[in-house]
Scaffold this motif. Structure first.
Motif, PDB file in Angstrom:
ATOM      1  N   MET A   1       0.832  -1.209   0.000  1.00  0.00           N
ATOM      2  CA  MET A   1       0.000   0.000   0.000  1.00  0.00           C
ATOM      3  C   MET A   1       0.859   1.249   0.000  1.00  0.00           C
ATOM      4  SD  MET A   1      -3.346   0.090   2.394  1.00  0.00           S
ATOM      5  CE  MET A   1      -3.698  -1.567   2.869  1.00  0.00           C
ATOM      6  N   ALA A   2       1.799   1.300   0.930  1.00  0.00           N
ATOM      7  CA  ALA A   2       2.697   2.465   0.944  1.00  0.00           C
ATOM      8  C   ALA A   2       4.080   1.987   1.337  1.00  0.00           C
ATOM      9  CB  ALA A   2       2.209   3.507   1.927  1.00  0.00           C
TER      10      ALA A   2
ATOM     11  N   TYR B   1       3.581  14.599   4.328  1.00  0.00           N
ATOM     12  CA  TYR B   1       3.753  13.768   3.140  1.00  0.00           C
ATOM     13  C   TYR B   1       5.163  13.768   2.574  1.00  0.00           C
ATOM     14  CZ  TYR B   1      -1.329  13.384   2.991  1.00  0.00           C
ATOM     15  OH  TYR B   1      -2.627  13.121   3.299  1.00  0.00           O
TER      16      TYR B   1
ATOM     17  N   ILE C   1      -6.195  12.146  -0.349  1.00  0.00           N
ATOM     18  CA  ILE C   1      -5.940  10.997   0.508  1.00  0.00           C
ATOM     19  C   ILE C   1      -6.360   9.711  -0.193  1.00  0.00           C
ATOM     20  CG2 ILE C   1      -8.089  10.987   1.835  1.00  0.00           C
ATOM     21  CD1 ILE C   1      -6.395  10.304   4.300  1.00  0.00           C
TER      22      ILE C   1
ATOM     23  N   ILE D   1      -3.438   8.858  -2.463  1.00  0.00           N
ATOM     24  CA  ILE D   1      -2.265   8.356  -1.747  1.00  0.00           C
ATOM     25  C   ILE D   1      -2.541   6.989  -1.150  1.00  0.00           C
ATOM     26  CG2 ILE D   1      -0.798   8.777   0.261  1.00  0.00           C
ATOM     27  CD1 ILE D   1      -0.892  11.680  -0.338  1.00  0.00           C
ATOM     28  N   ASN D   2      -3.771   6.778  -0.689  1.00  0.00           N
ATOM     29  CA  ASN D   2      -4.196   5.490  -0.144  1.00  0.00           C
ATOM     30  C   ASN D   2      -3.214   4.924   0.885  1.00  0.00           C
ATOM     31  OD1 ASN D   2      -6.133   3.545   0.030  1.00  0.00           O
ATOM     32  ND2 ASN D   2      -5.276   2.270  -1.565  1.00  0.00           N
ATOM     33  N   PRO D   3      -3.037   5.648   1.983  1.00  0.00           N
ATOM     34  CA  PRO D   3      -2.066   5.186   2.975  1.00  0.00           C
ATOM     35  C   PRO D   3      -2.610   4.027   3.790  1.00  0.00           C
ATOM     36  CG  PRO D   3      -3.170   7.139   3.760  1.00  0.00           C
ATOM     37  CD  PRO D   3      -3.726   6.873   2.408  1.00  0.00           C
ATOM     38  N   PRO D   4      -1.769   3.313   4.522  1.00  0.00           N
ATOM     39  CA  PRO D   4      -2.264   2.230   5.380  1.00  0.00           C
ATOM     40  C   PRO D   4      -3.090   2.739   6.555  1.00  0.00           C
ATOM     41  CG  PRO D   4       0.094   2.030   5.014  1.00  0.00           C
ATOM     42  CD  PRO D   4      -0.319   3.362   4.497  1.00  0.00           C
TER      43      PRO D   4
ATOM     44  N   GLN E   1     -10.324  -2.261   2.593  1.00  0.00           N
ATOM     45  CA  GLN E   1      -8.966  -2.524   2.120  1.00  0.00           C
ATOM     46  C   GLN E   1      -7.997  -2.824   3.246  1.00  0.00           C
ATOM     47  OE1 GLN E   1      -7.791   0.932  -0.158  1.00  0.00           O
ATOM     48  NE2 GLN E   1      -7.578  -0.408  -1.906  1.00  0.00           N
ATOM     49  N   LYS E   2      -8.505  -3.028   4.446  1.00  0.00           N
ATOM     50  CA  LYS E   2      -7.680  -3.344   5.612  1.00  0.00           C
ATOM     51  C   LYS E   2      -6.800  -2.175   6.039  1.00  0.00           C
ATOM     52  CE  LYS E   2      -9.025  -7.529   6.185  1.00  0.00           C
ATOM     53  NZ  LYS E   2     -10.070  -7.675   7.186  1.00  0.00           N
ATOM     54  N   ALA E   3      -7.238  -0.959   5.747  1.00  0.00           N
ATOM     55  CA  ALA E   3      -6.526   0.197   6.301  1.00  0.00           C
ATOM     56  C   ALA E   3      -7.080   0.468   7.692  1.00  0.00           C
ATOM     57  CB  ALA E   3      -6.719   1.419   5.409  1.00  0.00           C
TER      58      ALA E   3
END
Lengths: 225, 204, 217
Positions: free
Chosen positions: A1-2, A93, B146, B149-152, B181-183
């Motif tokens: 994911m990141a 960021y 956001i 970026i799709n952060p965890p 999405q399991k974030a």
């Protein structure tokens, strides 16, 4: 994911282009810089009305004008982020190193562009002949790198302070002084038709390297909580 | 990636004034935690502490990835939507999305950015300067960023502020999609419907 | 602490008596050389205070403990006082011996720049309200300015000698020092350094006692 972003030239370039695009659309800093330079040079030239300046005086005048232009325009890179509210997002960021390099490069390009206007105007207004063009350009380049590096660091320091612009100059001057004096000294030499020595140029380059290295080491302390 | 955030006895004071103390929480990936409290209770500050933007006066926040304690750069796994996080007014919506994603090392083409704008209801305005946007449109742009970026870990501070009914629906979809999405999602809000989105709630 | 203070007072009193009664007039300077016994220790301490301030700043950044930040600030406050005394005493000495208060000779310039750095550091501290930020940012500035001082020390003599003739006298150090003068000078330097250390530990202790709200350095 990141994934944790490493310092990449992509990120540095992104910061640089973002600054350039924003500046080209708002013309926040450029106008102030050019107006200051024009005002300062033309008023001195008018006042002395054709009398030739001693080399030391002319050299000092050139660098004073460049210095105050830098003080007028280089704090913008951080102060504006703070005032516009984008600083928090940037801290979230972006990595500190990417921001430092991107803004440093932008400040350098801005200052070099300004020097490209000021130096020719200077020779025109004061009727100065420069015999050794290459050393002159090198001294200008080294001096601008030093100014841009110190200014970028001190701009990051005044982000959170009261009375940002006044304290910006107060902070920058003592730190920049060695490079400032070297630049004036060497420029005066060149204007007196004397070649600067290689050791003196190396000294200026050494200062620039030291300040940039200090920036790399210290910037993260300014950037992160 | 198995994510867990552990908020361990966090306290924050500004000088003599104590904002909050002894806050405990644990959020795993695929969960949503809401934080409620009256104005001035410190919801925004708590979110910023968890993100790593503000240092807590006491306690610590731990990010555990795949059962390993993550080093201090937990900030790079976070995304934050908050009133204090603004967009660049001199750039267009699309340029903003491209910039922020690039800073995180995520590739996002112009077409993809345009898509995100459209999905968040900005339509053609993606090509206009953010200075021309209304507050509602700016909020939608923040949500588009956001999403791109799709952060965890998603930290949302009053995400529905300035939004109309359509916007609020979008926020709901966004949160549920992130959870699917399991974030790990943390939501600070005072809206009663939004409080329901979370599995558990902390009140400051 | 009290014992140290009284011991120090006796020591300094002894130094002053030695300067007044023991030191013979130096060549060309006459009795003015006595100012040097005040000026040199004070100038040395102003540099020492800067070193301490920068070192404490570095430690603060490494450990994030407030006591180092406190030490850095207190040292800077003391340093600026000593630096002012050094500048003024140097200027008076210059006027009496060379006829001008200020002529940018290397030592005067260095002391002047040190004064600027102290001033900038303290101005920065007073401009930031948030304590943690103030500590971190002023620490970075202390280190940055510390870095540039060696460059200054190199460039100034070059500038000065290229623009001015060789000065007649740099300091009393150039004059052939009789042993008596040297010992009294060392005693003076030691005494003033001890004074600085005493004042520093006192102000750090006092700052530590006050509640954080009143801490305005």
């Amino acid at each position: 994911m990141a994934r944790v972003p490493l310092l990449s030239s992509n990120a540095v370039w992104a910061v640089f282009t973002k600054e350039a695009v924003c500046e080209s659309r708002t013309k926040y800093a450029v106008g102030a810089l050019v107006m200051f330079a024009l005002t300062a040079l033309s008023s001195v030239s008018l006042a002395i009305a054709g009398v030739s300046l001693a080399p030391e005086l002319a050299a000092a005048l050139l660098w004073i004008v460049l210095f105050f232009c830098a003080m007028a325009g280089l704090a913008r890179v951080f102060v504006q982020e703070q005032e516009a509210g984008t600083l928090l997002g940037l801290r979230l960021y972006a990595t500190g190193q990417a921001v430092f390099w991107g803004k440093l490069l932008f400040n350098l390009v801005l200052l070099l562009g300004l020097t490209g206007i000021v130096a020719p105007l200077f020779t025109v207004f004061f009727g100065i002949e420069i015999w050794y063009w290459l050393p002159f350009v090198i001294v200008l380049l080294l001096g601008c790198v030093g100014m841009a590096a110190v200014a970028t660091l001190t701009a990051a320091m005044v982000m959170y302070a009261q009375g940002k612009h006044a304290i910006f100059t107060v902070l920058t001057f003592p730190v920049l002084l060695p490079q400032f004096l070297s630049a004036i000294n060497l420029t005066a030499k060149i204007l007196s038709e004397d070649m600067p020595e290689l050791s003196e140029l190396m000294f200026m380059a050494g200062y620039d390297a030291a300040v940039v290295a200090a920036g790399i080491l210290l910037f993260d302390y300014l950037w992160q909580e | 990636m198995d994510i867990r955030i552990v908020v361990d006895n966090i306290g924050k004071s500004f000088g003599e004034k104590r904002l909050f103390s002894n806050v405990f929480a644990e959020i795993a990936g695929g969960q949503c935690l809401t934080v409620t409290g009256c104005n001035g209770s410190g919801k925004s500050t708590l979110l910023k502490i968890i993100a790593g933007l503000v240092r807590p006066t006491a306690g610590q926040v731990k990010l555990i990835l795949d059962n390993r304690l993550c080093p201090k750069e937990r900030i790079y796994y976070m995304g934050l939507v908050a009133p204090e996080v603004s967009m660049y007014l001199a750039l267009t919506g699309i340029e903003n999305i491209i910039f922020w994603t690039k800073m995180r090392g995520i590739s996002c083409s112009k077409v993809e950015a345009e898509n995100f704008c459209r999905q968040m209801g900005l339509g053609k305005s993606g090509c206009d300067l953010v200075a021309t946007y209304s507050t509602g449109m700016r909020q939608r742009l923040k949500l588009a960023v956001i999403k791109a970026i799709n952060p965890p870990i998603w930290l949302l501070d009053e995400p529905s502020s300035n939004l109309d009914e359509g916007g609020k629906e979008l926020v709901k979809e966004l949160i549920f999609a992130a959870v699917a999405q399991k974030a790990a999602v943390m939501l600070a809000t005072n809206e009663s419907e939004e409080v329901m989105y979370g599995k558990s709630t902390i009140t400051l | 602490m009290r014992k140290a203070a009284s011991l120090l007072t006796i020591w300094l009193a002894g130094v002053i008596l030695a300067v007044v009664y023991l030191i013979p007039p130096a060549e060309g300077l006459g009795y003015f050389v006595r100012i040097a016994f005040f000026h040199i220790p004070v100038a040395w301490v102003s540099v020492l205070a800067f070193l301490v301030s920068a070192a404490a700043a570095g430690l603060h950044l490494r450990t994030r403990e407030y006591k180092y930040d406190c030490m850095s600030a207190c040292s800077a406050q003391l340093g600026v006082c000593f630096c002012l005394l050094a500048t003024i005493s140097g200027a008076v000495f210059a006027k009496l011996t060379w006829g001008a208060y200020w002529n940018w000779d290397p030592r005067q310039t260095t002391v002047f720049v040190l004064l600027l750095i102290y001033g900038a550091y303290l101005a920065l501290r007073s401009a930031i309200e948030d304590e943690e930020r103030r500590a971190a940012i002023s620490a970075v500035y202390a280190l940055l300015s510390f870095l540039t001082v060696p460059f200054l020390v190199f460039i100034i003599p070059r500038m000065y000698f290229s623009l001015h003739p060789e000065p007649v006298l740099n300091s009393a150090g150039k004059v052939a020092m009789e042993p008596v003068m040297l010992y009294v000078l060392l005693a003076a330097v030691g005494g003033v350094t001890a004074l600085y250390c005493l004042l520093l530990s006192q102000s750090v202790a006092k700052a530590g006692e006050r509640p954080e709200k009143e801490l305005s350095i």
